[in-house]
Design an enzyme around this catalytic site. Structure first.
Site, PDB file in Angstrom:
ATOM      1  NE  ARG A   7      -9.953  -5.923   0.438  1.00 19.58           N
ATOM      2  CZ  ARG A   7      -9.269  -4.845   0.850  1.00 19.58           C
ATOM      3  NH1 ARG A   7      -9.918  -3.798   1.326  1.00 19.58           N
ATOM      4  NH2 ARG A   7      -7.954  -4.783   0.746  1.00 19.58           N
ATOM      5  CD  GLN A  40     -12.992  -2.416  -0.777  1.00 20.21           C
ATOM      6  OE1 GLN A  40     -12.228  -2.345   0.172  1.00 20.21           O
ATOM      7  NE2 GLN A  40     -14.193  -2.979  -0.681  1.00 20.21           N
ATOM      8  CG  HIS A  61      -8.394  -0.289  -2.746  1.00 21.07           C
ATOM      9  ND1 HIS A  61      -7.586  -1.351  -2.385  1.00 21.07           N
ATOM     10  CD2 HIS A  61      -9.078   0.051  -1.620  1.00 21.07           C
ATOM     11  CE1 HIS A  61      -7.772  -1.627  -1.100  1.00 21.07           C
ATOM     12  NE2 HIS A  61      -8.670  -0.784  -0.620  1.00 21.07           N
ATOM     13  NE  ARG A 116      -3.917   0.512   1.922  1.00 24.76           N
ATOM     14  CZ  ARG A 116      -5.128   0.542   2.462  1.00 24.76           C
ATOM     15  NH1 ARG A 116      -5.358   1.315   3.518  1.00 24.76           N
ATOM     16  NH2 ARG A 116      -6.111  -0.187   1.976  1.00 24.76           N
ATOM     17  CB  CYS A 124     -14.231   0.561   0.051  1.00 22.60           C
ATOM     18  SG  CYS A 124     -13.857   2.322   0.054  1.00 22.60           S
ATOM     19  CG  ASP A 146     -13.821   5.683  -1.161  1.00 19.28           C
ATOM     20  OD1 ASP A 146     -13.787   5.597   0.079  1.00 19.28           O
ATOM     21  OD2 ASP A 146     -12.791   5.674  -1.867  1.00 19.28           O
TER      22      ASP A 146
HETATM   23  N1  NVA Z   1     -10.279   6.200  -1.488  1.00 18.40           N
HETATM   24  C1  NVA Z   1      -9.912   5.830  -0.146  1.00 18.40           C
HETATM   25  C2  NVA Z   1     -10.060   4.361   0.048  1.00 18.40           C
HETATM   26  C3  NVA Z   1      -9.751   3.839   1.411  1.00 18.40           C
HETATM   27  C4  NVA Z   1      -9.914   2.371   1.554  1.00 18.40           C
HETATM   28  C5  NVA Z   1      -8.499   6.284   0.143  1.00 18.40           C
HETATM   29  O1  NVA Z   1      -7.633   6.121  -0.719  1.00 18.40           O
HETATM   30  O2  NVA Z   1      -8.262   6.821   1.221  1.00 18.40           O
HETATM   31  N1   CP Z   2     -11.363  -0.691   2.501  1.00 19.30           N
HETATM   32  C1   CP Z   2     -10.070  -0.646   2.902  1.00 19.30           C
HETATM   33  O1   CP Z   2      -9.132  -0.871   2.133  1.00 19.30           O
HETATM   34  O2   CP Z   2      -9.918  -0.350   4.202  1.00 19.30           O
HETATM   35  P1   CP Z   2      -8.537  -0.023   4.951  1.00 19.30           P
HETATM   36  O3   CP Z   2      -8.045   1.288   4.406  1.00 19.30           O
HETATM   37  O4   CP Z   2      -8.891   0.041   6.409  1.00 19.30           O
HETATM   38  O5   CP Z   2      -7.569  -1.124   4.644  1.00 19.30           O
END
Ligand code: NVA
Ligand code: CP
Length: 320
Positions: A305, A145, A142, A115, A277, A237
């Protein structure tokens, strides 16, 4: 004495999960079938453990609850060992280059789950790595997800092709992976965002190409009501993703008319499901009564997940 390596390295380049367009090559239907099977056997004592003796590094440069925990649970459940590294531990691209991190990890572990911020960091690692690199969220995508979301939809509706999925809100990483993954799956994906917050046109074009091969459809615009019309699923989201927190106030104003409310869902199919998500901000991108109401499948998405990631790890690592 001859010492024989227990597991010789697999011939050829490793397969990675860089983005949701990779679902086509990885075999989306088979991945989801396997994930479904793993979910139904989750309590079986004789569950397969194809990752015994395998090590998986989890590198997180941004916070996480679901991704970190679901990957650790998935690796452990398959008999492997997960090594989690937080934002201050590796210094990816600062202490050493992404390529050097990938080359070193390739000598020590069997897969890397990453990540990070810039998508280019992930592609640099994938290019230099001898082991699979799995995208656990970048600024652009992502895919894990989206894979869980497709499993959630398929379990709920019994099919994917032709389902109408409306995404309302920010044209962000989650929207991008839904566009690409939905296109591979043959979904009718409609995205509605405020002007100037739309998805990347390159991703939209790629999704259009994928959809033309799968019988899917891609529509991108700014009108939430027309996106939601007759939809089977309405997804949203956060308005300010990780790394964009400084824009949160400005975005709250610009996105105000894009909240997923009970009123908006009136335009959708009577059997519509609400998707998120998570993490979620009640009263911003989604009304509390929708997220916490009977139409919400957000916790199914979170649970799934684990199973899609187990299926992915078996395909990329357990069978390599
Ligand atoms: N779009 C959000 C998703 C988190 C799971 C982010 O990148 O923060
Ligand atoms: N949905 C998701 O990826 O959650 P986190 O950011 O908590 O991993």
């Amino acid at each position: 004495m001859t010492v024989t390596a227990e597991r010789p390295p697999a011939a050829g380049s490793p397969r990675h999960l860089v983005g949701a367009a990779d679902f086509a090559e990885l075999g989306l239907g088979a991945l989801l079938d396997r994930a479904d099977g793993l979910r139904s056997q989750r309590h079986a004592a004789d569950r397969e453990r194809p990752l015994i003796g395998r090590q998986v590094a989890l590198l997180f440069e941004k916070p996480s609850l679901r991704t970190r925990v679901s990957f650790e649970v998935a690796v452990n459940a398959l008999g492997g060992h997960a090594i989690a590294l937080g934002p201050d531990e590796v210094g990816l691209g600062r202490r050493e280059t992404a390529a050097d991190v990938a080359r070193n990890l390739s000598r020590l572990v069997d897969a890397v789950v990453l990540r990070t911020f810039a998508h280019a960091t992930l592609t640099e690692m994938a290019a230099a790595s001898d082991v699979p690199i799995i995208n656990a969220l970048t600024d652009d995508e992502h895919p894990c997800q989206a894979l869980a979301d497709l499993l959630t939809l398929r379990r709920h509706f019994g099919r994917l092709a032709g389902l109408k999925l409306a995404y309302v809100g920010d044209g962000n990483n989650v929207a991008h992976s839904l566009l690409l993954g939905g296109a591979v799956a043959g979904l009718d994906v409609r995205v509605a965002t405020p002007p100037a917050y739309g998805p990347d046109p390159t991703i939209v074009a790629r999704a259009g190409e994928l959809a033309s091969g799968s019988g899917g459809r891609i529509t991108v615009g700014t009108d939430a009501r027309s996106a939601v019309a007759d939809a089977d699923a309405v997804y949203t989201d956060v308005w300010a993703s990780m790394g964009r927190e400084a824009e949160a106030d400005e975005r709250r104003d610009r996105f105000a008319s894009y909240q997923v409310t009970t009123d908006l869902l009136v335009a959708a199919s009577p059997d519509v499901v609400a998707m998120h998500c998570m993490p979620a901000h009640r009263g911003e991108e989604i009304a509390a009564e929708v997220l916490d109401g009977p139409r919400s499948v957000a916790l199914e998405q979170a649970e799934n997940r684990r199973y899609v990631q187990e299926a992915l790890l078996i395909a990329l690592v357990g069978e390599a």
